[in-house]
Write a protein that holds these residues in place. Structure first.
Motif, PDB file in Angstrom:
ATOM      1  N   LEU A  11       1.031  -1.181   0.013  1.00 49.86           N
ATOM      2  CA  LEU A  11      -0.041  -0.091  -0.016  1.00 49.86           C
ATOM      3  C   LEU A  11       1.081   1.317  -0.004  1.00 49.86           C
ATOM      4  O   LEU A  11       0.768   2.063  -0.615  1.00 49.86           O
ATOM      5  N   LEU A  12       1.924   1.159   0.770  1.00 53.88           N
ATOM      6  CA  LEU A  12       2.851   2.193   0.984  1.00 53.88           C
ATOM      7  C   LEU A  12       3.528   2.548  -0.419  1.00 53.88           C
ATOM      8  O   LEU A  12       3.803   3.683  -1.009  1.00 53.88           O
ATOM      9  N   LEU A  13       3.879   1.535  -1.177  1.00 53.06           N
ATOM     10  CA  LEU A  13       4.440   1.536  -2.396  1.00 53.06           C
ATOM     11  C   LEU A  13       3.770   2.057  -3.298  1.00 53.06           C
ATOM     12  O   LEU A  13       4.265   3.057  -4.376  1.00 53.06           O
ATOM     13  N   GLU A  14       2.497   1.630  -3.246  1.00 53.05           N
ATOM     14  CA  GLU A  14       1.495   2.293  -4.569  1.00 53.05           C
ATOM     15  C   GLU A  14       1.098   3.491  -3.865  1.00 53.05           C
ATOM     16  O   GLU A  14       0.595   4.407  -4.912  1.00 53.05           O
ATOM     17  N   SER A  15       1.310   4.054  -3.006  1.00 56.13           N
ATOM     18  CA  SER A  15       0.687   5.403  -2.631  1.00 56.13           C
ATOM     19  C   SER A  15       2.015   6.457  -2.750  1.00 56.13           C
ATOM     20  O   SER A  15       1.566   7.539  -2.898  1.00 56.13           O
ATOM     21  N   ILE A  16       2.923   6.001  -3.216  1.00 56.88           N
ATOM     22  CA  ILE A  16       4.157   6.897  -3.539  1.00 56.88           C
ATOM     23  C   ILE A  16       3.888   7.852  -4.636  1.00 56.88           C
ATOM     24  O   ILE A  16       3.742   9.086  -4.593  1.00 56.88           O
ATOM     25  N   PRO A  17       3.387   7.170  -5.722  1.00 56.58           N
ATOM     26  CA  PRO A  17       2.907   8.181  -6.934  1.00 56.58           C
ATOM     27  C   PRO A  17       1.913   8.981  -6.461  1.00 56.58           C
ATOM     28  O   PRO A  17       1.928  10.282  -6.776  1.00 56.58           O
ATOM     29  N   THR A  18       0.824   8.667  -5.707  1.00 56.16           N
ATOM     30  CA  THR A  18      -0.113   9.661  -5.250  1.00 56.16           C
ATOM     31  C   THR A  18       0.464  10.685  -4.380  1.00 56.16           C
ATOM     32  O   THR A  18       0.014  11.862  -4.676  1.00 56.16           O
ATOM     33  N   ILE A  19       1.169  10.170  -3.256  1.00 59.37           N
ATOM     34  CA  ILE A  19       1.814  11.198  -2.358  1.00 59.37           C
ATOM     35  C   ILE A  19       2.805  12.108  -3.525  1.00 59.37           C
ATOM     36  O   ILE A  19       2.656  13.493  -3.357  1.00 59.37           O
ATOM     37  N   VAL A  24       3.518  17.737  -5.934  1.00 56.97           N
ATOM     38  CA  VAL A  24       3.756  18.210  -6.943  1.00 56.97           C
ATOM     39  C   VAL A  24       2.568  19.343  -7.050  1.00 56.97           C
ATOM     40  O   VAL A  24       2.772  20.697  -7.211  1.00 56.97           O
ATOM     41  N   VAL A  25       1.149  18.951  -7.085  1.00 55.86           N
ATOM     42  CA  VAL A  25       0.052  19.669  -6.931  1.00 55.86           C
ATOM     43  C   VAL A  25       0.175  20.608  -5.767  1.00 55.86           C
ATOM     44  O   VAL A  25      -0.135  21.963  -6.150  1.00 55.86           O
ATOM     45  N   TYR A  26       0.202  20.237  -4.789  1.00 50.04           N
ATOM     46  CA  TYR A  26       0.577  21.139  -3.504  1.00 50.04           C
ATOM     47  C   TYR A  26       1.443  22.270  -3.699  1.00 50.04           C
ATOM     48  O   TYR A  26       1.131  23.378  -3.732  1.00 50.04           O
ATOM     49  N   TYR A  27       2.569  21.981  -4.376  1.00 47.50           N
ATOM     50  CA  TYR A  27       3.892  23.053  -4.467  1.00 47.50           C
ATOM     51  C   TYR A  27       3.208  23.864  -5.623  1.00 47.50           C
ATOM     52  O   TYR A  27       3.661  25.043  -5.724  1.00 47.50           O
ATOM     53  N   GLY A  28       2.923  23.201  -6.537  1.00 46.90           N
ATOM     54  CA  GLY A  28       2.465  23.914  -8.148  1.00 46.90           C
ATOM     55  C   GLY A  28       1.251  24.773  -7.679  1.00 46.90           C
ATOM     56  O   GLY A  28       1.290  26.117  -8.057  1.00 46.90           O
TER      57      GLY A  28
END
Length: 154
Positions: A11-19, A24-28
């Motif tokens: 789950l953690l590994l799959e959530s890395i792209p989402t994170i 990216v969206v937050y800093y953008g």
């Protein structure tokens, strides 16, 4: 438990792209939208606050001018009132002087008329006295004449 750890790791590994996408969206958002938006809002607030302060200063200046205008208006009214009062006082003095002169002239005319009347009364008395004496002489003459005429016939 191993299975749970493995699922958790998965789950953690799959959530890395989402994170990553979320970061990216937050800093953008933060750099592209939030900072310019905050800057625009701060500028607008500064302009609004400056306009409010300017409006307050303008209102204070207008109130000061209004107070000065009202003071000048009060002074002008007082000046006009004083001038009217002075003119009224002069008019009353002139009226009183005219009345006093008219009274003096009337008193002089009354005195002259009294003197003329007294002169006429004295002249009338003298005329009446002379007429009375003449009438008395005529009466005496008329009354005594028949007696003189009778006394000579005897």
């Amino acid at each position: 438990m191993d299975e749970t750890l493995r699922q958790l790791g998965q789950l953690l590994l799959e959530s890395i792209p989402t994170i990553f996408c979320f970061l990216v969206v937050y800093y953008g958002y933060k750099f592209i939208v939030h900072k310019p938006l905050v800057r625009v809002l701060e500028e607008r607030h500064a302009r609004t606050q400056g306009a409010v302060e300017k409006a307050r200063a303008d209102v204070a200046a207008a109130e000061a001018k209004t107070a000065a205008y009202e003071q000048q208006l009060r002074e002008a009214k007082l000046s006009v009132f004083r001038a009217q009062e002075a003119r009224r006082h002069k008019a009353m003095q002139a009226r009183n002087e005219v009345l006093n002169r008219a009274r003096e002239q009337a008193a002089a005319k009354v005195a002259a008329a009294r003197k003329a009347i007294e002169g006429d009364v004295e002249a009338a008395k003298a005329g009446l006295q002379a007429d009375a004496e003449r009438l008395a002489n005529e009466i005496i003459t008329t009354v005594l004449r028949p007696a003189v005429g009778m006394g000579g016939a005897r």
